[in-house]
Design an enzyme around this catalytic site. Structure first.
Site, PDB file in Angstrom:
ATOM      1  N   GLN A  72       0.810  -1.148   0.433  1.00  0.00           N
ATOM      2  CA  GLN A  72       0.052   0.072  -0.252  1.00  0.00           C
ATOM      3  C   GLN A  72       0.757   1.483  -0.038  1.00  0.00           C
ATOM      4  OE1 GLN A  72      -2.876  -1.714   3.376  1.00  0.00           O
ATOM      5  NE2 GLN A  72      -3.801   0.370   2.245  1.00  0.00           N
ATOM      6  N   HIS A  73       0.170   2.611  -0.264  1.00  0.00           N
ATOM      7  CA  HIS A  73       0.529   3.705  -0.099  1.00  0.00           C
ATOM      8  C   HIS A  73       1.896   4.024  -0.930  1.00  0.00           C
ATOM      9  CE1 HIS A  73      -1.546   3.176   3.550  1.00  0.00           C
ATOM     10  NE2 HIS A  73      -1.077   2.052   4.107  1.00  0.00           N
ATOM     11  N   ASP A 233      -2.603  -4.543   0.403  1.00  0.00           N
ATOM     12  CA  ASP A 233      -1.830  -6.355  -0.174  1.00  0.00           C
ATOM     13  C   ASP A 233      -2.788  -6.666   1.245  1.00  0.00           C
ATOM     14  OD1 ASP A 233      -1.005  -4.541   1.344  1.00  0.00           O
ATOM     15  OD2 ASP A 233       1.497  -5.331   1.388  1.00  0.00           O
TER      16      ASP A 233
END
Ligand SMILES: Nc1ncnc2c1ncn2[C@@H]1O[C@H](COP(=O)(O)OP(=O)(O)O)[C@@H](O)[C@H]1O
Ligand SMILES: O=C(CO)[C@@H](O)[C@H](O)COP(=O)(O)O
Length: 477
Positions: A72-73, A233
């Protein structure tokens, strides 16, 4: 011949691919390839690893649908032509810690952010990386015409033709609720972007991926393989485990994660719990630490043993390691928000100065951080139904056995698997089949670990976890 689907986990350390039967979930083949180390990575390296992992998994020629789960991110900035502006900053890159503090203050504090997007941004969140870019690399910020996440970018590359120059327009970028909820400029409660927050961070607007529904088609590859929307994820892991409302997933991967499937959005003004969305239309309150499996790697390296050796040593020492505590902030920490911290070893005596005590204290230290996370998630109000332990670190017998002691609840350990890639594959099967729910792939046997809780372990950890040194500035090393 059974219809096949593929799932990808483009995670921090590696790209993993599974090919499964769409109807039954039976594993047919799998492959993996390593990612480069570091917290700043050229997205082309993910594409190359994806191609290698797909080849190792036998390719997509006989596969009907594929979906990508990803770390992520990560901030992926594209220019007007769709070229990558600069290497991506990953979720575990802490250089935007000051930008995070600035943004929180500008909006009026944690409550305002929690109300706006369900989370209070720390350095991991994309929005803080965009502010860092605007401040430190204004030319790159000015060239940024679109912002997307690692899994969005790989889905877009799959649509254009992996390994080719094919670049669909920026308007072809898509994402899903799960990953969008980790940006800091998409509200899970409203199901909408807060473009004003993106503009506040970057200094101007940018194209953002269209947020698809959980089983919405995301186009197809040039060879006609159907694309799923993919997801972050952690949302993919929940889907891969068929987690139901109240199920808690504890993941010991590069990150340490405690997340729970919930029916209502969360908004924790303290920032401990991030109020994410899941990949089925529900929500996924989540606590994430920067230090998990790689802390095991570090102690194993220090002791000159492999993972099995570390596990054996940890199980030789008594619970509580005789008072030895490892505070595992080797990468700085995100939860608690201490990006500048380092790790520490407390309680060294002649008796505790043994490899076994250090191994045990390492496992206990990383689990204590996750136990704090479990408390915060449980405080959200949704009753905890089950706790499932996954991730590369859960391959350690010591982690599985000691988890129940430290977390204070029975822990279910599914057989080692690529849970995130499995979730992406299940999403691909859902997109293919349509309908309101993903296909009910049967879960295989889980190990149940029960142990008497030893609260003294967490008490001792709580006493010393703030006693850590700051990081030494790179110039001074
Ligand atoms: N048997 C094991 N015991 C402990 N740690 C392990 C074991 N096998 C793998 N790992 C660790 O798990 C980590 C990878 O886990 P994974 O969940 O795949 O991470 P990520 O998804 O973040 O890339 C690595 O740091 C690796 O060293
Ligand atoms: O930042 C988070 C969640 O908020 C991490 O969970 C990343 O999504 C990376 O995951 P792994 O590579 O450890 O699976």
């Amino acid at each position: 011949m059974a219809t096949l689907v593929a799932g990808v986990d483009s995670s921090t350390q590696a790209c993993k691919v599974v090919v499964r039967e769409a109807d039954t979930g039976r594993l047919v083949r799998e492959g993996r390839a390593a990612h480069p180390p570091g917290t700043e990575v050229a997205p082309a390296a993910w594409e190359q690893a994806l191609r290698q992992a797909l080849a190792a998994a036998g390719g997509l020629d006989d596969v009907a649908a594929v979906a990508v789960g990803g770390q992520q991110h990560g901030m992926v900035c594209l220019d007007d032509d769709g070229a990558v502006v600069r290497p991506a900053l990953l979720w575990n890159d802490t250089r935007s810690a000051a930008a995070a503090a600035e943004l929180v203050a500008e909006l009026g504090g944690g409550q305002e952010w929690a109300d706006a997007v369900g989370s209070v941004p720390v350095a991991s969140f994309t929005v803080t990386k965009l502010r860092w870019l605007a401040t430190h690399e204004p030319d790159a910020a000015a060239r940024t015409a679109a912002v997307c996440l690692p899994h969005d970018w790989l889905t877009w590359r799959l649509a254009g033709g992996l390994g080719t120059d094919g670049r669909p327009g920026l308007d072809a970028l898509v994402t899903d609720r799960g990953d969008a909820s980790g940006t800091g400029y998409w509200s899970p409660a409203q199901g909408a972007y807060r473009s004003d927050l993106l503009e506040r961070a970057l200094g101007h607007g940018a194209v953002l991926p269209r947020v698809l529904g959980p089983a919405e088609q995301a186009g197809q590859t040039p060879d006609g393989v159907l694309l799923g929307p993919g997801t972050g994820d952690n949302a993919a892991a929940a889907l891969g485990l068929s987690a139901e409302v109240g199920d808690v997933v504890v993941s010991v991967g590069t990150s340490g994660v405690v997340s729970m499937v919930a029916t209502t959005p969360s908004a924790d003004p303290t920032g401990t719990v991030a109020g994410f969305a899941d990949a089925t239309g529900h929500f996924l309150p989540l606590v994430c630490t920067l230090n998990a499996a790689q802390v095991l790697d570090a102690t194993a390296r220090l002791l000159g043993v492999d993972h099995d050796g570390l596990s054996r040593l940890a199980l030789e020492a008594p619970a509580g390691a005789g008072g030895l505590v490892v505070v595992p902030y080797l990468e700085g920490e995100r939860t608690p928000d201490r990006p500048d911290a380092t790790g520490a070893v407390h309680g060294l005596t002649q008796a505790t100065a043994t490899p076994a005590h250090l191994a045990r204290a390492t496992v206990e230290g990383l689990l204590c951080g996750l136990a704090d996370g479990l408390d915060a998630i449980a405080a959200g109000g949704t009753p905890v139904r089950r706790v499932l332990l996954v991730g590369g670190g859960a391959r350690s017998a010591a982690v599985r056995e000691i988890a129940a002691t430290v977390l204070g609840v029975p822990v279910l350990a599914p057989p080692p698997a690529e849970t995130v890639a499995d979730g992406a594959a299940r999403q691909a099967a859902w997109v293919l089949a349509g309908g309101d729910a993903p296909p009910p792939w049967p879960a295989s046997g889980v190990e149940v670990h029960e142990a008497d809780p030893v609260p003294a372990v967490r008490r001792r950890y709580a006493e010393v976890r703030e006693l850590t040194a700051s990081r030494v500035a790179p110039a001074a090393t």
